[in-house]
Design a protein around this motif. Sequence first.
Motif, short mmCIF file in Angstrom:
data_model
loop_
_atom_site.label_atom_id
_atom_site.label_comp_id
_atom_site.label_asym_id
_atom_site.label_seq_id
_atom_site.Cartn_x
_atom_site.Cartn_y
_atom_site.Cartn_z
N VAL A 10 5.51 -2.70 4.47
CA VAL A 10 4.76 -2.21 3.29
C VAL A 10 3.64 -3.21 2.96
N VAL A 17 -3.19 -3.74 -4.95
CA VAL A 17 -3.35 -2.49 -4.19
C VAL A 17 -4.61 -1.75 -4.62
N THR A 28 -4.78 0.33 3.49
CA THR A 28 -3.93 -0.61 4.22
C THR A 28 -4.73 -1.37 5.28
N ASN A 36 9.41 -4.90 3.11
CA ASN A 36 9.74 -4.46 1.75
C ASN A 36 10.73 -5.46 1.13
N ASP A 121 6.03 0.55 -1.75
CA ASP A 121 4.73 1.23 -1.60
C ASP A 121 4.71 2.58 -2.31
#
Length: 249
Positions: A10, A17, A28, A36, A121
């Motif tokens: 992730v 983000v 990404t 994660n 995510d």
Amino acid sequence: MKVLVPVKRVVDYNVKVRVRADGTGVETAGVKMSMNPFDEIAVEEAVRLKEKGIATEVVAVSLGIAACAETIRTALAMGADRGILVESDAELQPLAVAKLLAAIAGREQPGLMILGKQAIDDDMNATGQMLAALLGWPQGTFASKLTIEGDGITVTREVDGGLETVALRLPAIITTDLRLNEPRYASLPNIMKARKKPIETLKPADLGVDPAPRLHLVKVVEPAKRKAGVKVASVAELVAKLKTEAKVI
Ligand code: AMP
């Protein structure tokens, strides 16, 4: 007992983000990716079970693009014994992931599967529960403590307003909560050793699973910007504002 740990690649939790301009998801490209965080806790717990002599083998599984092999390497450096990469360029939604993991469970026959409670995510919090349903295995979700005795496992779960304890028979599915443990950092010698540990690569078709998405993503948008705060000169002004302007949202 073999323990299987699914680990998802992730966007790193330290990254701010950004949503793609066309609203199709988050950016990404060129972004730091990591395991994660809840899956790190799952790997740590599995490795501790091995160190206690309860687990005999820890297998890390990741599903997604070829770069997910790096996430498996991180798990191997933390102490997992081998890895399985299910490689797919297609978007893998929780139901597809759960079906693929169920097929792997059929091949590997683990006594326990430890997943994260959610991937940070998309915050689905669905895969462990779907996997338990597909396999017909008991599930202990949001685990903050595990105790294994014989063919049973006692799981302390974090629930609203307290802790709930459930007793399950193995094989079982566990999903990790934040307080289960504090994951270790991989040492340099262990990172080197991990390079020699085996990773098997499969395709969804090898497992007889069609991973086609079932959910249609409509749009992803940035959260609304917070309005600037107001500075008050005195406590009296603060109290007055609280009385006349403050609203319960
Ligand atoms: P989710 O249901 O998507 O919030 O994910 C819950 C957990 O399922 C994660 O913490 C992982 O343990 C596992 N998982 C989900 N997607 C993947 C994936 N693509 N590869 C490996 N594990 C996954």
